[in-house]
Design a protein around this motif. Structure first.
Motif, PDB file in Angstrom:
ATOM      1  N   ALA A   1      -1.700  14.950   3.516  1.00  0.00           N
ATOM      2  CA  ALA A   1      -0.792  14.042   2.812  1.00  0.00           C
ATOM      3  C   ALA A   1      -1.523  13.348   1.662  1.00  0.00           C
ATOM      4  O   ALA A   1      -2.706  13.000   1.789  1.00  0.00           O
ATOM      5  CB  ALA A   1      -0.244  13.011   3.789  1.00  0.00           C
ATOM      6  N   PRO A   2      -0.853  13.146   0.548  1.00  0.00           N
ATOM      7  CA  PRO A   2      -1.520  12.476  -0.578  1.00  0.00           C
ATOM      8  C   PRO A   2      -1.741  10.997  -0.302  1.00  0.00           C
ATOM      9  O   PRO A   2      -0.967  10.357   0.408  1.00  0.00           O
ATOM     10  CB  PRO A   2      -0.524  12.672  -1.732  1.00  0.00           C
ATOM     11  N   ARG A   3      -2.816  10.473  -0.878  1.00  0.00           N
ATOM     12  CA  ARG A   3      -3.077   9.048  -0.813  1.00  0.00           C
ATOM     13  C   ARG A   3      -3.764   8.620  -2.106  1.00  0.00           C
ATOM     14  O   ARG A   3      -4.371   9.440  -2.805  1.00  0.00           O
ATOM     15  CB  ARG A   3      -3.948   8.686   0.390  1.00  0.00           C
ATOM     16  N   LEU A   4      -3.651   7.350  -2.408  1.00  0.00           N
ATOM     17  CA  LEU A   4      -4.293   6.810  -3.604  1.00  0.00           C
ATOM     18  C   LEU A   4      -5.702   6.356  -3.257  1.00  0.00           C
ATOM     19  O   LEU A   4      -5.899   5.540  -2.348  1.00  0.00           O
ATOM     20  CB  LEU A   4      -3.495   5.631  -4.159  1.00  0.00           C
ATOM     21  N   GLN A   5      -6.678   6.891  -3.975  1.00  0.00           N
ATOM     22  CA  GLN A   5      -8.060   6.440  -3.839  1.00  0.00           C
ATOM     23  C   GLN A   5      -8.411   5.571  -5.036  1.00  0.00           C
ATOM     24  O   GLN A   5      -8.198   5.964  -6.181  1.00  0.00           O
ATOM     25  CB  GLN A   5      -9.005   7.640  -3.759  1.00  0.00           C
TER      26      GLN A   5
ATOM     27  N   ALA B   1       0.811  -1.223   0.000  1.00  0.00           N
ATOM     28  CA  ALA B   1       0.000   0.000   0.000  1.00  0.00           C
ATOM     29  C   ALA B   1       0.842   1.269   0.000  1.00  0.00           C
ATOM     30  O   ALA B   1       0.320   2.357  -0.291  1.00  0.00           O
ATOM     31  CB  ALA B   1      -0.938   0.001   1.207  1.00  0.00           C
ATOM     32  N   SER B   2       2.129   1.177   0.315  1.00  0.00           N
ATOM     33  CA  SER B   2       2.972   2.373   0.349  1.00  0.00           C
ATOM     34  C   SER B   2       3.520   2.758  -1.018  1.00  0.00           C
ATOM     35  O   SER B   2       3.930   3.900  -1.238  1.00  0.00           O
ATOM     36  CB  SER B   2       4.149   2.157   1.318  1.00  0.00           C
ATOM     37  N   VAL B   3       3.524   1.828  -1.947  1.00  0.00           N
ATOM     38  CA  VAL B   3       4.169   2.042  -3.246  1.00  0.00           C
ATOM     39  C   VAL B   3       3.525   3.158  -4.065  1.00  0.00           C
ATOM     40  O   VAL B   3       4.239   3.958  -4.682  1.00  0.00           O
ATOM     41  CB  VAL B   3       4.219   0.717  -4.031  1.00  0.00           C
ATOM     42  N   PRO B   4       2.186   3.279  -4.135  1.00  0.00           N
ATOM     43  CA  PRO B   4       1.607   4.322  -4.987  1.00  0.00           C
ATOM     44  C   PRO B   4       2.100   5.732  -4.673  1.00  0.00           C
ATOM     45  O   PRO B   4       2.260   6.543  -5.591  1.00  0.00           O
ATOM     46  CB  PRO B   4       0.105   4.192  -4.711  1.00  0.00           C
ATOM     47  N   ILE B   5       2.344   6.031  -3.414  1.00  0.00           N
ATOM     48  CA  ILE B   5       2.811   7.368  -3.057  1.00  0.00           C
ATOM     49  C   ILE B   5       4.332   7.421  -3.054  1.00  0.00           C
ATOM     50  O   ILE B   5       4.937   8.327  -3.642  1.00  0.00           O
ATOM     51  CB  ILE B   5       2.255   7.793  -1.677  1.00  0.00           C
ATOM     52  N   ALA B   6       4.960   6.443  -2.438  1.00  0.00           N
ATOM     53  CA  ALA B   6       6.418   6.483  -2.264  1.00  0.00           C
ATOM     54  C   ALA B   6       7.166   6.340  -3.583  1.00  0.00           C
ATOM     55  O   ALA B   6       8.254   6.914  -3.747  1.00  0.00           O
ATOM     56  CB  ALA B   6       6.856   5.373  -1.302  1.00  0.00           C
ATOM     57  N   ILE B   7       6.612   5.604  -4.527  1.00  0.00           N
ATOM     58  CA  ILE B   7       7.312   5.381  -5.801  1.00  0.00           C
ATOM     59  C   ILE B   7       6.543   5.956  -6.982  1.00  0.00           C
ATOM     60  O   ILE B   7       7.054   6.798  -7.719  1.00  0.00           O
ATOM     61  CB  ILE B   7       7.582   3.877  -6.012  1.00  0.00           C
ATOM     62  N   ASN B   8       5.304   5.522  -7.172  1.00  0.00           N
ATOM     63  CA  ASN B   8       4.571   5.944  -8.375  1.00  0.00           C
ATOM     64  C   ASN B   8       4.364   7.453  -8.437  1.00  0.00           C
ATOM     65  O   ASN B   8       4.552   8.075  -9.476  1.00  0.00           O
ATOM     66  CB  ASN B   8       3.235   5.229  -8.459  1.00  0.00           C
TER      67      ASN B   8
ATOM     68  N   ALA C   1       2.306   9.551 -10.510  1.00  0.00           N
ATOM     69  CA  ALA C   1       1.106   8.711 -10.418  1.00  0.00           C
ATOM     70  C   ALA C   1       0.476   8.440 -11.788  1.00  0.00           C
ATOM     71  O   ALA C   1      -0.633   8.905 -12.076  1.00  0.00           O
ATOM     72  CB  ALA C   1       0.088   9.333  -9.466  1.00  0.00           C
ATOM     73  N   PRO C   2       1.149   7.673 -12.633  1.00  0.00           N
ATOM     74  CA  PRO C   2       0.628   7.465 -14.000  1.00  0.00           C
ATOM     75  C   PRO C   2      -0.675   6.683 -14.045  1.00  0.00           C
ATOM     76  O   PRO C   2      -1.384   6.731 -15.051  1.00  0.00           O
ATOM     77  CB  PRO C   2       1.763   6.680 -14.677  1.00  0.00           C
ATOM     78  N   GLU C   3      -1.026   5.980 -12.950  1.00  0.00           N
ATOM     79  CA  GLU C   3      -2.282   5.234 -12.934  1.00  0.00           C
ATOM     80  C   GLU C   3      -3.489   6.161 -13.083  1.00  0.00           C
ATOM     81  O   GLU C   3      -4.568   5.732 -13.508  1.00  0.00           O
ATOM     82  CB  GLU C   3      -2.409   4.385 -11.670  1.00  0.00           C
ATOM     83  N   GLN C   4      -3.310   7.443 -12.733  1.00  0.00           N
ATOM     84  CA  GLN C   4      -4.398   8.406 -12.934  1.00  0.00           C
ATOM     85  C   GLN C   4      -4.683   8.624 -14.418  1.00  0.00           C
ATOM     86  O   GLN C   4      -5.784   9.030 -14.790  1.00  0.00           O
ATOM     87  CB  GLN C   4      -4.037   9.757 -12.317  1.00  0.00           C
ATOM     88  N   ARG C   5      -3.673   8.367 -15.267  1.00  0.00           N
ATOM     89  CA  ARG C   5      -3.803   8.662 -16.690  1.00  0.00           C
ATOM     90  C   ARG C   5      -3.949   7.410 -17.550  1.00  0.00           C
ATOM     91  O   ARG C   5      -4.690   7.417 -18.536  1.00  0.00           O
ATOM     92  CB  ARG C   5      -2.605   9.489 -17.157  1.00  0.00           C
ATOM     93  N   TYR C   6      -3.247   6.320 -17.203  1.00  0.00           N
ATOM     94  CA  TYR C   6      -3.401   5.156 -18.091  1.00  0.00           C
ATOM     95  C   TYR C   6      -4.719   4.421 -17.867  1.00  0.00           C
ATOM     96  O   TYR C   6      -5.162   3.667 -18.728  1.00  0.00           O
ATOM     97  CB  TYR C   6      -2.208   4.205 -18.024  1.00  0.00           C
ATOM     98  N   CYS C   7      -5.368   4.634 -16.741  1.00  0.00           N
ATOM     99  CA  CYS C   7      -6.695   4.040 -16.541  1.00  0.00           C
ATOM    100  C   CYS C   7      -7.727   4.840 -17.335  1.00  0.00           C
ATOM    101  O   CYS C   7      -7.835   6.058 -17.158  1.00  0.00           O
ATOM    102  CB  CYS C   7      -7.070   4.035 -15.066  1.00  0.00           C
TER     103      CYS C   7
END
Length: 547
Positions: free
Chosen positions: A506-510, A472-479, A485-491
């Motif tokens: 703090a940012p989080r992935l929803q 669960a830490s990867v989307p913010i720490a790495i992506n 956060a390319p998942e916002q665009r490739y989806c």
């Protein structure tokens, strides 16, 4: 609660062209030989054809082998191709490639423009008429093995689970479906197919699979803009010349036009959005002219296997086989996969029937890959095997090299180029130019949420999320930190959002899993391979109307 179970001779997971062709072929062979054989097919969509999305121009070759009288049976292949146009686009202009210079794979004489979902629905009717037990709304969620480690079937997913995975008040456990042989026809990037590849090392010796994402809309256009039978393929703008991508416009019957755009998932710029590229594509004068004054009826998206012959895994394992795009039979050079899916399903069915006639079970169906090697499908894929590796060299160089490969060498070059995985191609966001996409006008171009609405997508929100994060830490720490956060665009469905709780939070992935159209792009393109797509409850997802 203990799961109930059922026994069959052959179980087929997936109700697309490959799975239905396999089921039909098994019953045809049994009828011809005067034998009884029990065949069960499960499909995660609410109805047969509801999750099917393709361009699609269909080569009827395999269908003719399956049903020589398909015309008399009323198969919905209604629009024969009358004209091919291949255009190289610039931002405001277009240059048509002379048809005489095109490789054979771009010529569609004898093919049909179809709504593949309708074709699949028709195949489902044929399967049921032959006695296949067809169960839509049941997702294959878990592999079952016998005492020797061979595949012995699948279990369908539980219904009525709470978000934390605990049984809810309306919980119903899945059912175990056991079979002597199980054929997996889940389509591109199958949930169970991935597990089978890993468990049985099916990719040893094969190239990694490579993919594209196809985004499609169905339009009703003005009669004066409609040219039934016209097939338009484009390359160039809005992609830059280093990024693989291309569009299509197919003129169906009844003033309907299918328009779509494919982006190769080996792209490098994390700011790229395939959805926005598709919207921008429609504004080109050569494309806009067909759509102006029309109405958008439907929307959808799907990942596409594109690696070809060298990216096929081993097709068999103890107890079953992979067919269709669960293996990756699509011919990217021809922009066609349904004929290959049908043929592969037939070949696997013939091998399974032979094994059952010999009273075997749970062994490897070795006759299937042997028959594939001797088939026209192998010859076709071998001829075009270098298409995707060439096109990864850029539009102009790739087009030239593939043209030489096909026109001069006739697909018989003494070399085979290789594919590499898509997920590790993204460059850091700071090294790439941002892309300024225009805002949608709501007439020709649209946003994600209004598009997802047209896909009729629905998921029960209280069930466990079917888009699983391994860490669960990867989307913010790495992506987010490295790739913005390319998942916002490739989806293509607005599933992934970076949000902040409160001002300065703090940012989080929803994850808006209820929006998911089951395209599988996140599972493929996530740079850390941290997203694992699993099946939601059966019967959920999009309900495409003849896409």
């Amino acid at each position: 609660m203990e799961r109930e179970s059922m026994e069959f001779d052959v179980l087929i997971v997936g109700g697309g062209p490959a799975g239905l062709a396999a089921a039909i072929r098994l019953k045809q062979l049994a009828e011809k030989k005067g034998q009884e054989i029990s065949v069960c097919l499960i499909e995660k969509a609410a109805e047969i054809g509801a999750h099917i999305l393709s361009g699609a121009v269909m080569d009827p070759k395999a269908l003719t082998e399956l049903f020589p009288d398909w015309k008399e049976r009323g198969a919905p292949l209604n629009t024969a191709v009358t004209e091919d146009k291949v255009l190289f686009l610039t931002e405001s202009g277009a240059r048509r490639a002379p048809n005489g210079l095109l490789p054979d794979c771009f010529i569609n004489h004898g093919n049909y423009i179809v709504r593949l979902g309708n074709v699949v629905k028709w195949l489902g009717e044929q399967a049921e008429a032959l006695g296949v037990e067809v169960y839509p709304g049941f997702a294959g969620a878990e592999l079952l093995y016998d005492a020797h480690g061979a595949v012995s079937g699948v279990a369908t997913g539980d219904m009525g689970l709470n978000r934390d995975g605990s049984p809810g008040p309306h919980h119903q456990p899945g059912m175990e479906l056991h079979a002597k042989y199980t054929l997996f026809a889940e389509g591109c990037r199958g949930h169970l197919g991935k597990q089978l590849e890993a468990k049985f090392n099916l990719r040893d010796g094969a190239d990694p699979q490579t993919y594209g994402i196809g985004i499609k809309e169905l339009w009703e256009v003005k009669p004066e803009n409609h040219r039934p039978g016209l097939v338009v393929h484009t390359a160039g703008w809005p992609m830059d010349n280093a990024t693989y991508g291309g569009g299509f416009v197919y003129h169906l019957e009844d003033n309907l036009v299918a328009i779509g755009y494919v982006v190769g998932l080996n792209y490098t710029n994390p700011h790229l959005s395939p959805f926005e590229e598709m919207q921008r594509y429609k504004t080109h004068p050569e494309i806009r002219k067909y759509l102006e004054g029309g109405k958008r009826l439907a929307y959808g998206a799907r990942a596409i296997t594109a690696g070809g012959l060298q990216s096929l895994p081993r097709l068999i394992f103890p107890g079953g086989a992979l067919v269709g795009d669960d293996a990756g039979f699509l011919n990217a050079a021809r922009i066609k996969g349904s004929h290959a899916a049908i043929k592969s399903g037939m070949l696997a069915a013939e091998a399974a029937f032979e094994a059952l006639a010999a009273e075997r079970q749970h062994d490897a169906l070795t006759a299937y890959p042997s028959a594939f090697r001797d088939s026209w499908l192998y010859a076709e894929l071998h001829k075009s095997r270098n298409f995707k590796p060439y096109m990864k060299k850029g539009l102009w160089v790739g087009s030239l090299l593939f043209g030489i490969d096909q026109k001069l060498l006739m697909g018989k070059a003494p070399w085979t180029l290789h594919n590499s995985a898509d997920h590790d191609k993204l460059k850091p966001a700071a090294e790439c130019p941002k892309i300024d996409y225009p805002k949608p006008d709501g007439v020709l171009t649209f946003d994600r949420l209004s598009s997802v609405f047209l896909s009729n997508t629905n998921h029960e929100e209280e069930q466990p999320c079917h888009l699983q994060l391994k860490d669960a830490s990867v989307p913010i720490a790495i992506n987010l930190a490295r790739y913005d956060a390319p998942e916002q665009r490739y989806c293509p469905a607005g599933v992934y959002e970076i949000v902040r709780d409160g001002e300065g939070g703090a940012p989080r992935l929803q994850i808006n899993a209820q929006n998911c159209v089951h395209c599988k792009t996140c599972d493929i393109k996530d740079p850390t391979q941290n997203i694992n797509w699993v099946v939601p409850q059966g019967g959920e997802g999009p309900i495409y109307q003849g896409m």
